[in-house]
Motif scaffolding. Structure first.
Motif, PDB file in Angstrom:
ATOM      1  N   PHE A   1       0.825  -1.223   0.003  1.00  0.00           N
ATOM      2  CA  PHE A   1       0.166   0.014  -0.139  1.00  0.00           C
ATOM      3  C   PHE A   1       0.947   1.241   0.043  1.00  0.00           C
ATOM      4  CE2 PHE A   1      -2.376  -3.335   2.217  1.00  0.00           C
ATOM      5  CZ  PHE A   1      -3.610  -3.440   1.617  1.00  0.00           C
TER       6      PHE A   1
ATOM      7  N   ASN B   1       0.843   0.339   6.043  1.00  0.00           N
ATOM      8  CA  ASN B   1       0.061  -0.387   6.494  1.00  0.00           C
ATOM      9  C   ASN B   1       0.535  -1.676   7.494  1.00  0.00           C
ATOM     10  OD1 ASN B   1      -1.989   1.078   5.805  1.00  0.00           O
ATOM     11  ND2 ASN B   1      -3.007   0.020   4.321  1.00  0.00           N
ATOM     12  N   LEU B   2       1.820  -1.531   7.951  1.00  0.00           N
ATOM     13  CA  LEU B   2       2.483  -2.397   8.836  1.00  0.00           C
ATOM     14  C   LEU B   2       1.383  -2.527  10.243  1.00  0.00           C
ATOM     15  CD1 LEU B   2       6.065  -1.702   8.448  1.00  0.00           C
ATOM     16  CD2 LEU B   2       4.591  -3.413   7.124  1.00  0.00           C
ATOM     17  N   PHE B   3       1.638  -3.563  10.894  1.00  0.00           N
ATOM     18  CA  PHE B   3       0.689  -3.680  12.053  1.00  0.00           C
ATOM     19  C   PHE B   3       1.578  -3.032  13.268  1.00  0.00           C
ATOM     20  CE2 PHE B   3      -0.058  -7.585   9.681  1.00  0.00           C
ATOM     21  CZ  PHE B   3      -1.332  -7.132   9.174  1.00  0.00           C
ATOM     22  N   PRO B   4       1.380  -1.857  13.719  1.00  0.00           N
ATOM     23  CA  PRO B   4       2.382  -1.013  14.691  1.00  0.00           C
ATOM     24  C   PRO B   4       2.278  -1.775  15.924  1.00  0.00           C
ATOM     25  CG  PRO B   4       0.077   0.104  14.337  1.00  0.00           C
ATOM     26  CD  PRO B   4      -0.028  -1.102  13.499  1.00  0.00           C
ATOM     27  N   HIS B   5       1.579  -2.818  16.527  1.00  0.00           N
ATOM     28  CA  HIS B   5       1.375  -3.329  17.768  1.00  0.00           C
ATOM     29  C   HIS B   5       2.619  -4.540  17.643  1.00  0.00           C
ATOM     30  CE1 HIS B   5      -1.472  -5.537  15.556  1.00  0.00           C
ATOM     31  NE2 HIS B   5      -1.533  -6.428  16.540  1.00  0.00           N
ATOM     32  N   LEU B   6       3.152  -4.912  16.400  1.00  0.00           N
ATOM     33  CA  LEU B   6       3.878  -6.019  16.279  1.00  0.00           C
ATOM     34  C   LEU B   6       5.398  -5.558  15.877  1.00  0.00           C
ATOM     35  CD1 LEU B   6       1.208  -8.202  14.457  1.00  0.00           C
ATOM     36  CD2 LEU B   6       1.614  -8.464  16.894  1.00  0.00           C
TER      37      LEU B   6
ATOM     38  N   TYR C   1       9.895  -2.109  16.346  1.00  0.00           N
ATOM     39  CA  TYR C   1       8.582  -2.116  15.893  1.00  0.00           C
ATOM     40  C   TYR C   1       8.604  -0.954  14.633  1.00  0.00           C
ATOM     41  CZ  TYR C   1       6.881  -4.151  20.105  1.00  0.00           C
ATOM     42  OH  TYR C   1       6.796  -5.096  21.074  1.00  0.00           O
TER      43      TYR C   1
ATOM     44  N   GLY D   1       7.105   1.658  13.983  1.00  0.00           N
ATOM     45  CA  GLY D   1       7.290   3.150  14.440  1.00  0.00           C
ATOM     46  C   GLY D   1       8.766   3.562  14.463  1.00  0.00           C
ATOM     47  N   GLN D   2       9.561   2.720  14.763  1.00  0.00           N
ATOM     48  CA  GLN D   2      10.992   2.938  14.749  1.00  0.00           C
ATOM     49  C   GLN D   2      11.707   3.002  13.579  1.00  0.00           C
ATOM     50  OE1 GLN D   2      11.299  -0.184  17.608  1.00  0.00           O
ATOM     51  NE2 GLN D   2      12.216   0.985  19.240  1.00  0.00           N
TER      52      GLN D   2
ATOM     53  N   ARG E   1       6.790  -8.384   3.856  1.00  0.00           N
ATOM     54  CA  ARG E   1       5.626  -9.334   4.498  1.00  0.00           C
ATOM     55  C   ARG E   1       4.659  -9.872   3.514  1.00  0.00           C
ATOM     56  NH1 ARG E   1       1.505  -5.518   7.804  1.00  0.00           N
ATOM     57  NH2 ARG E   1       0.920  -4.704   5.656  1.00  0.00           N
TER      58      ARG E   1
ATOM     59  N   GLN F   1      -5.366  -0.931   8.099  1.00  0.00           N
ATOM     60  CA  GLN F   1      -4.942  -2.141   8.972  1.00  0.00           C
ATOM     61  C   GLN F   1      -5.896  -3.247   8.701  1.00  0.00           C
ATOM     62  OE1 GLN F   1      -2.535  -2.572  11.587  1.00  0.00           O
ATOM     63  NE2 GLN F   1      -1.741  -0.761  10.525  1.00  0.00           N
TER      64      GLN F   1
ATOM     65  N   GLN G   1      -4.880  -3.551  18.806  1.00  0.00           N
ATOM     66  CA  GLN G   1      -4.867  -2.114  18.766  1.00  0.00           C
ATOM     67  C   GLN G   1      -5.876  -1.359  19.258  1.00  0.00           C
ATOM     68  OE1 GLN G   1      -3.051  -0.744  15.007  1.00  0.00           O
ATOM     69  NE2 GLN G   1      -3.041  -2.860  14.269  1.00  0.00           N
TER      70      GLN G   1
ATOM     71  N   GLY H   1       8.087   2.244  22.229  1.00  0.00           N
ATOM     72  CA  GLY H   1       8.685   1.750  21.041  1.00  0.00           C
ATOM     73  C   GLY H   1       7.711   1.583  19.905  1.00  0.00           C
ATOM     74  N   ASN H   2       6.372   1.660  19.982  1.00  0.00           N
ATOM     75  CA  ASN H   2       5.581   1.524  18.987  1.00  0.00           C
ATOM     76  C   ASN H   2       4.541   2.483  18.488  1.00  0.00           C
ATOM     77  OD1 ASN H   2       2.916   0.409  19.611  1.00  0.00           O
ATOM     78  ND2 ASN H   2       3.496  -1.196  20.566  1.00  0.00           N
ATOM     79  N   ASN H   3       5.038   3.727  18.740  1.00  0.00           N
ATOM     80  CA  ASN H   3       4.082   5.052  18.250  1.00  0.00           C
ATOM     81  C   ASN H   3       3.912   5.038  16.804  1.00  0.00           C
ATOM     82  OD1 ASN H   3       6.900   5.165  18.544  1.00  0.00           O
ATOM     83  ND2 ASN H   3       6.863   7.372  18.933  1.00  0.00           N
ATOM     84  N   HIS H   4       3.063   5.174  16.178  1.00  0.00           N
ATOM     85  CA  HIS H   4       2.873   5.185  14.703  1.00  0.00           C
ATOM     86  C   HIS H   4       3.752   6.231  14.147  1.00  0.00           C
ATOM     87  CE1 HIS H   4      -1.027   3.139  14.220  1.00  0.00           C
ATOM     88  NE2 HIS H   4      -1.172   3.282  15.309  1.00  0.00           N
TER      89      HIS H   4
END
Lengths: 261, 442
Positions: free
Chosen positions: A104, A108-113, A154, A156-157, A170, B337, B359, B439-442
């Motif tokens: 995309f 649209n990566l899964f931010p919580h993983l 993650y 976000g980093q 992915r 998502q 989430q 560590g996982n802020n958008h």
């Protein structure tokens, strides 16, 4: 400018298209409520073929590829992917989605993983692959997109370019037959476009069937077997890249190419 | 104009107005005449209140006395904490028989023991531990609190719960010491780590069976004295009702929220009706309806006691509020998502449980904990329909002959109790938020 660099380092790729048809669209029509987005679209894609779709915004190019893995529903006509007709049957849709990867514009990566978990999610839960194998495959693809050292971070980093490469990896982890790209470099800062395009060129070299919606004309010149120009829900013109760029036929194609080149 | 930088600009410390105590005071408390005035007035009000409270509640207070009259004799303008200390057991346990109080304490201790591993870093299998807390602990605790004859089903569940609790605890201790799980430890101790997976599984099932059989035979001889629910009360009853309400709010809320967003019109309309019906009615009305009208809808022959009716009402009520919180969370998860989950081939349940719900719930932690806190406080309404929960007991003391008219002190005590519990909950939610977003802020 970035795409010109890419051109120098690679040169035109040889076609990998075979005679086997993998995607077929017959008279596909789609409406958003009463807005006619896709008009009588006919399209045949062969296995290994690489297609670049371009056109002004609102021309229906994103909608077209989103119909192929049924993120959007079409109202009329047939879409046949890998021998399976897309219809209301959820089993068929789920099956086709495992064969069609998609990248995309907004990653649209899964931010919580973590990155690794992003990559192993599909193989473990959909392909029922053992965790160790899934992680091994994931690391292999991360190396291919040249960011194995980010596996435990993650999303976000990571920078935008890195995130988009993760998104490509992915999709590849599901071992798809077809890859769809929906403006994969449009949300990236200029200095990151090249790293993503390079990964895509390498993917093209492996013989993957690819449909890419993009405005990166340099990429189209190297990779595409065919360039499709869409406007207002119609396929206005399609041709081999050299012919398409050097000798556009339709007036709207000429206008468009004048504006972007 | 041409310019090329030669030397880098040097870094200097911040000016005094930014980085000293006086600077801070000047900026925040005395930045203008009006602000200075307001600061001084506020400080004066705080000073007066604290001094008054201190002399009433601490220096002039009476800590030991037999009746309220005695309190007055000792100090006329001090708090009478003697009544509160004498009634502590009543506040905590209601009229639960004094010689059986250990059962309530044991139940609480078991819950702590059961859930503590969830916070220990090296312990594996936390989902399993969490699930058994929800599905097995209630049977064990329920029997412990209520007592009486157990049917065969309850015997099985209680035995299973005891085995599970023992296994959990062992597993956690081993996990903390060696980082292994209980099964791995058992297999190694028996020297069977070379055996095939099937053999290992059979050994573990065998051990589990033996443990279960021993516990089952052991519990057959013991019966706890019946304590009818009418004797339950105080903080204990409040925690039972709100605990069950909190534990069931999330599952009910998730199901209703998914139903409300369903594409199937029948399910959607059903869920919307249910949610809106409960949300548009005050809890006290729901409680009255549950105790007076629910029996009319039940098939003949089934009689529920008032406590069960109240608990059902609280669960449905909190579930409906939670449904709206969860729905807000679901809507806050970007559409991309959902699409990305679809494109890697996940179906509806995989997408929801692995990608979207984690989430959504994470986004909603402050609201979720907020509604838990609200629920804890709301359950005091059951004192209106005749259950002697903590609020009921705090008010009952003023009708007790020796302490007639004692209102302020017990209510203050109750308020501090609620404050402590709620404050801990909200602090924990902050901590959880910080931990999950690390560590996982958008």
């Amino acid at each position: 400018m970035t795409s010109m660099k890419t051109t120098e380092s690679h040169g035109q790729l040889a076609s990998a298209a075979s005679s086997e048809v993998i995607i077929e669209l017959n008279k596909v029509n789609k409406w958003y409520v009463d807005f006619h987005v896709l008009k009588d679209i006919d399209l045949t894609v062969h296995k290994g073929e690489r297609i670049v779709v371009c056109g002004p915004s609102g021309s229906g190019k994103s909608t077209l590829i989103r119909c192929i893995n049924h993120l959007e529903e079409h109202q009329e006509g047939d879409i046949i992917v890998d021998g399976i007709t897309l219809d209301k049957n959820l089993k068929n849709i789920d099956h086709i989605r495992t064969e069609v990867g998609m990248v995309f514009q907004s990653f649209n990566l899964f931010p919580h993983l973590t990155i690794l978990e992003n990559l192993t999610m599909g193989p473990i839960w959909v392909r029922k692959m053992p965790k160790a194998d899934a992680e091994e495959t994931a690391m292999m693809y991360l190396e291919r997109v040249r960011i194995p050292e980010q596996a435990d971070k993650y999303p976000g980093q990571l920078s935008g370019g890195q995130q988009q490469r993760v998104a490509i990896a992915r999709s590849l982890c599901m071992n798809p037959k077809i890859m769809l790209f929906d403006e994969p470099t449009s949300a990236l800062d200029p200095e990151m476009i090249k790293e993503v395009l390079d990964v895509m060129v390498e993917l093209a070299e492996t013989g993957m069937t690819m449909i890419v919606v993009t405005h990166e004309m340099g990429f189209a010149k190297i990779v595409a077997d065919r360039v499709i120009f869409m406007d207002a829900g119609d396929i206005v013109e399609q041709n081999e890249p050299i012919e398409f760029f050097n000798n556009p036929q339709h007036s709207r194609t000429k206008l468009f190419l004048n504006q972007i080149l | 104009m041409k310019f090329v930088q030669v030397d880098e600009t040097a870094i200097r410390p911040a000016p005094l107005s930014e980085a000293s105590v006086i600077g801070w005071l000047h900026k925040n408390l005395f930045s203008s005449w009006l602000n200075a005035l307001l600061t001084i007035i506020s400080l004066y009000i705080i000073y007066v209140t604290v001094v008054e409270l201190w002399s009433w509640g601490i220096t002039n207070a009476v800590w030991t006395a037999e009746t309220r009259r005695e309190c007055f004799d000792i100090s006329i303008d001090g708090a009478c904490w003697a009544g509160v200390t004498q009634w502590l057991d009543n506040f905590f346990y209601g009229r639960y028989p004094r010689e059986e109080l250990w059962r309530v304490n044991l139940g609480g201790l078991m819950l702590i023991l059961w859930m503590a591993p969830l916070w220990l870093p090296r312990v594996k299998g936390k989902i399993f531990i969490g699930l058994t807390t929800v599905f097995l602990y209630p049977f064990l605790a329920g029997y412990l609190f209520a007592g009486g004859d157990k049917g065969i089903f309850l015997q099985v569940m209680v035995s299973a719960a005891i085995v599970c609790l023992a296994a959990n605890t062992l597993h956690s201790i081993i996990g903390m010491l060696s980082g292994r799980s209980l099964p791995e430890f058992l297999i190694r101790t028996l020297g069977k780590e070379k055996a095939s997976d099937a053999t290992q599984r059979n050994i573990l099932i065998g051990l589990l069976g033996i443990a279960f059989a021993v516990v089952f035979v052991g519990q057959m001889g013991t019966t706890a004295v019946i304590v009818p629910w009418t004797k339950w009360g105080g903080l204990f009853l409040t925690l039972v009702i709100s605990g069950i309400g909190i534990a069931s709010a999330l599952p009910i809320g998730i199901i209703l929220a998914l139903g409300r967003r369903s594409k199937l019109p029948v399910i959607r309309v059903l869920c919307i009706t249910f949610i809106e019906l409960f949300r548009s009615v005050p809890l006290i009305t729901v409680l009255f309806m549950a105790t007076t009208m629910l029996p009319l809808f039940l098939p003949e022959g089934i009689v529920l006691n008032k406590l069960v009716q109240v608990i059902i009402a609280v669960c449905l009520f909190s579930g409906c509020y939670m449904a709206e919180t969860v729905r807000a969370g679901l809507q806050a998860v970007p559409k991309g998502q959902y699409e990305a989950a679809h494109t890697i081939g996940l179906g509806y349940f995989g997408m929801m449980s692995l990608i979207v719900m984690p989430q959504a719930l994470k986004l909603m932690i402050p609201n979720i904990v907020g509604s838990f806190i609200g629920l804890l406080k709301d359950t005091t309404l059951v004192s209106i329909i005749g259950l002697f929960d903590i609020l009921g007991m705090l008010r009952a003391i003023s009708n007790d002959v020796p302490w007639r008219g004692l209102h302020v002190e017990p209510l203050l005590f109750g308020a501090s109790l609620f404050f402590i519990i709620c404050f801990v909950m909200s602090k924990y939610s902050r901590h959880l938020e910080a931990k999950l977003s690390a560590g996982n802020n958008h």
